[in-house]
Design a protein around this motif. Sequence first.
Motif, PDB file in Angstrom:
ATOM      1  N   ALA A 401      11.100  -5.271   1.466  1.00 23.96           N
ATOM      2  CA  ALA A 401      10.896  -6.005   0.216  1.00 23.96           C
ATOM      3  C   ALA A 401      11.606  -7.352   0.262  1.00 23.96           C
ATOM      4  O   ALA A 401      11.077  -8.370  -0.235  1.00 23.96           O
ATOM      5  CB  ALA A 401      11.409  -5.176  -0.962  1.00 23.96           C
ATOM      6  N   ARG A 404       9.618 -10.000   2.149  1.00 24.95           N
ATOM      7  CA  ARG A 404       8.585 -10.652   1.340  1.00 24.95           C
ATOM      8  C   ARG A 404       9.191 -11.772   0.493  1.00 24.95           C
ATOM      9  O   ARG A 404       8.627 -12.862   0.373  1.00 24.95           O
ATOM     10  CB  ARG A 404       7.911  -9.621   0.440  1.00 24.95           C
ATOM     11  N   LYS A 451       3.991  -2.754   3.201  1.00 25.63           N
ATOM     12  CA  LYS A 451       4.226  -4.107   2.694  1.00 25.63           C
ATOM     13  C   LYS A 451       3.186  -4.489   1.648  1.00 25.63           C
ATOM     14  O   LYS A 451       3.511  -5.052   0.590  1.00 25.63           O
ATOM     15  CB  LYS A 451       4.210  -5.087   3.870  1.00 25.63           C
ATOM     16  N   GLN A 454       3.830  -2.468  -1.553  1.00 34.47           N
ATOM     17  CA  GLN A 454       5.012  -2.985  -2.255  1.00 34.47           C
ATOM     18  C   GLN A 454       4.640  -4.221  -3.073  1.00 34.47           C
ATOM     19  O   GLN A 454       5.061  -4.372  -4.229  1.00 34.47           O
ATOM     20  CB  GLN A 454       6.125  -3.340  -1.257  1.00 34.47           C
ATOM     21  N   TRP A 455       3.849  -5.096  -2.484  1.00 34.29           N
ATOM     22  CA  TRP A 455       3.442  -6.327  -3.178  1.00 34.29           C
ATOM     23  C   TRP A 455       2.510  -6.014  -4.344  1.00 34.29           C
ATOM     24  O   TRP A 455       2.660  -6.563  -5.437  1.00 34.29           O
ATOM     25  CB  TRP A 455       2.740  -7.249  -2.174  1.00 34.29           C
ATOM     26  N   THR A 458       4.557  -4.224  -7.019  1.00 29.29           N
ATOM     27  CA  THR A 458       5.785  -4.967  -7.332  1.00 29.29           C
ATOM     28  C   THR A 458       7.014  -4.057  -7.381  1.00 29.29           C
ATOM     29  O   THR A 458       7.756  -4.000  -8.360  1.00 29.29           O
ATOM     30  CB  THR A 458       5.655  -5.715  -8.674  1.00 29.29           C
ATOM     31  N   ALA A 460      10.242  -2.292  -4.710  1.00 28.63           N
ATOM     32  CA  ALA A 460      10.891  -2.210  -3.401  1.00 28.63           C
ATOM     33  C   ALA A 460      11.133  -0.775  -2.977  1.00 28.63           C
ATOM     34  O   ALA A 460      11.680  -0.525  -1.911  1.00 28.63           O
ATOM     35  CB  ALA A 460      12.224  -2.956  -3.442  1.00 28.63           C
TER      36      ALA A 460
END
Length: 515
Positions: A401, A404, A451, A454-455, A458, A460
Motif C-alpha cells: 500500500a 502505491r 495491488k 487495494q487500490w 482503498t 491497505a
Amino acid sequence: MERQDEPIAPKQDRSPYSGALSANAEAVRKVAEAVQGTLGPKGLDTMLVNDAGEVIVTNDGVTILNRMEIHHPAARMVAGIARAQQEEVGDGTTTATLLAAALVEEGVKQVNRGVPVAKVIAGIRRGVHFALEKMQDMAQPIWDLEDEWLQRIAYTAGREQEDITELVMEASILVGREKLLNKDFRLSEAVVAHPRAESGVFAGLLVPRGRVNLRTPELDAGVRILVLADDFRPEPVDEEALGTEAGFAKQEKMREAFEQTVLKLIDLDVGLVMVEGEADPAAEEWLSDAGIVIAQQVARSDLDRVADHTGARVLKRNGLKRSPEDLKPLCGFAEEMEDNGRLGRIRVTGGQGKPFATILVSASTEQVIEERERITKDAAAAVQAAVRGGFLPGGGAAELALAREVEKYGDTIQGMEAFGVTAVAEALQRPMAQVVANAGFNPLEKVEEVKALQWKRTTAALGLDCDRGVVCDVVDMGVVDPLPVKYHALQAAGEVSTAILRIHTVVKMRDEVRP
C-alpha cells in the motif's frame, strides 16, 4: 514527470560508478538470497555448517547473517542492518535486509539508465522519508495489554506456538504497560531458556551467576541484598611497598578493615551479596558460616537489574566503608531468594523496587533450546514494539500500500530525483513478492492482483492467503506487524542502501607496517 522503460542516456555516458555499483549490488543480492527464503508463514529454514561439522538449522535472519561467512564489504554493511534491527526492536531482521537489497538493486537500475547517482540517492531519501510518514499515519494503536491484536502479534512472532504466546502475554501483563513503554526496558531480556526447566512466568529475576559459596536447598524469605560492582577483597597494596615495613603494616591494616566490613554485613543481616568480580576466600568462609550467600562473577547488566528490582544501590568497594546506619538503606530487599544450581542461576522475587518478570522456557532437547529461546525473544520484542507504536497489516500488505502512495508522490516531483522515488516504490513491493514466492505462487501475478484490489477498495489491509493463494483481508486473519519493526526496517534499509550507492570504488588498504 514522464518516465520510460528505455535508457534515458546513451550507454557510453553512464555513471563511472557503474563498475563498483555492479559488484556491490551483486554482493548485496547474495546476502539477501541467504535469508529471503525464510520470510512469511511458508518460509523454510536455512542450514548453517562450519568446518568442524557444527550444524545450526534456523529461519532467523539475524542468526543466519551473524553466522554466515561474509567477505565483501558492501555485503557486510547490509548484514549489519540485521544486527541494528535486532538491537533496536528485536524483530524484522529479514525484512530489513530484503528492503536494503531491493533499494540497492532498484537504485542501480536507475543509474544504469543514465540517472546521476546523486539524484538517485536524493530521490531514495525523499521516497523513504515520505513512506515513513505515511506508515505512521497508517498504524493502529494498542491501549490495552489484553487487546486481542496484541495476542495475535505474539502468536505470529512466536511462530504460532501457543505456549510461547501465553508465556509472553502473561509476562507483558505482569510488568505492565508503563514498564513496556520504558525505552530502557526490554521484555526480550526477560527470556531464559533451559532444557531442564519447567516453562512458566514469575514476578522477579533469574540471574546467571558464577561461583557461589553456599548452596541454599530451600527458599530464603525476607532477604536483604547487597550489590557490589567490584571485587569483594581488601584494598590492594602496591607490590613494591610490600617489601617495606610500612607497606606490610598497611596491608595488615587493610585486612583488618576488610574483616570489619564482613562483620558489618553479618550484623546487618544481609542474606545475599552479589559481586561483579572475585571474593576473598576467607570472606567466603566467614559469610558461609553466617549463612550468607555470595555470588561472584555476576554481569554488570544483571547487577543493575537486581538493583532496580530490589531497590538496592550498586556500590563500589569504597562504599562499604560507610557506617552500618548509612549502609543499611543502600541494600535492597526481596521477599524470596533461591540459588538454583540446576539452572546455574539465582532466583530473586518480590523485590521492593521496580517490577520485573522472567519468562522461563523449556525444551525437550539441548538441540532445540536455542531456537525456542530465540523465538520467545522475538515474540516478546514484537509485543513490546506493538505496545509502543501500534500495528500495521502484515504479510507485506502495508509495504504494498505504501508503494502505491510513493508512486503517486513520485509523480509530483520535478526533475530526476523522481527516478529515485520510483526505486523506493519498486523496493516496497519486494516483501510481499517474496512472501508469495515462498508460498509457491507466481509473485508477479499475485502482487499485481493484490495491488489492484487495494487500490479499488482503498484499503491497505488486503494481502494474500498463503494457503489458498487468494486475496484476503490479512487484518481479519490476524496477520499484523508492529509499527516500530516495519518503521526501523525501512529507515535502516534506506540509510544503508544510499551509503552503498555512494561508493565510487573499493580500494584495498595496505597492511600496517609495524616497527
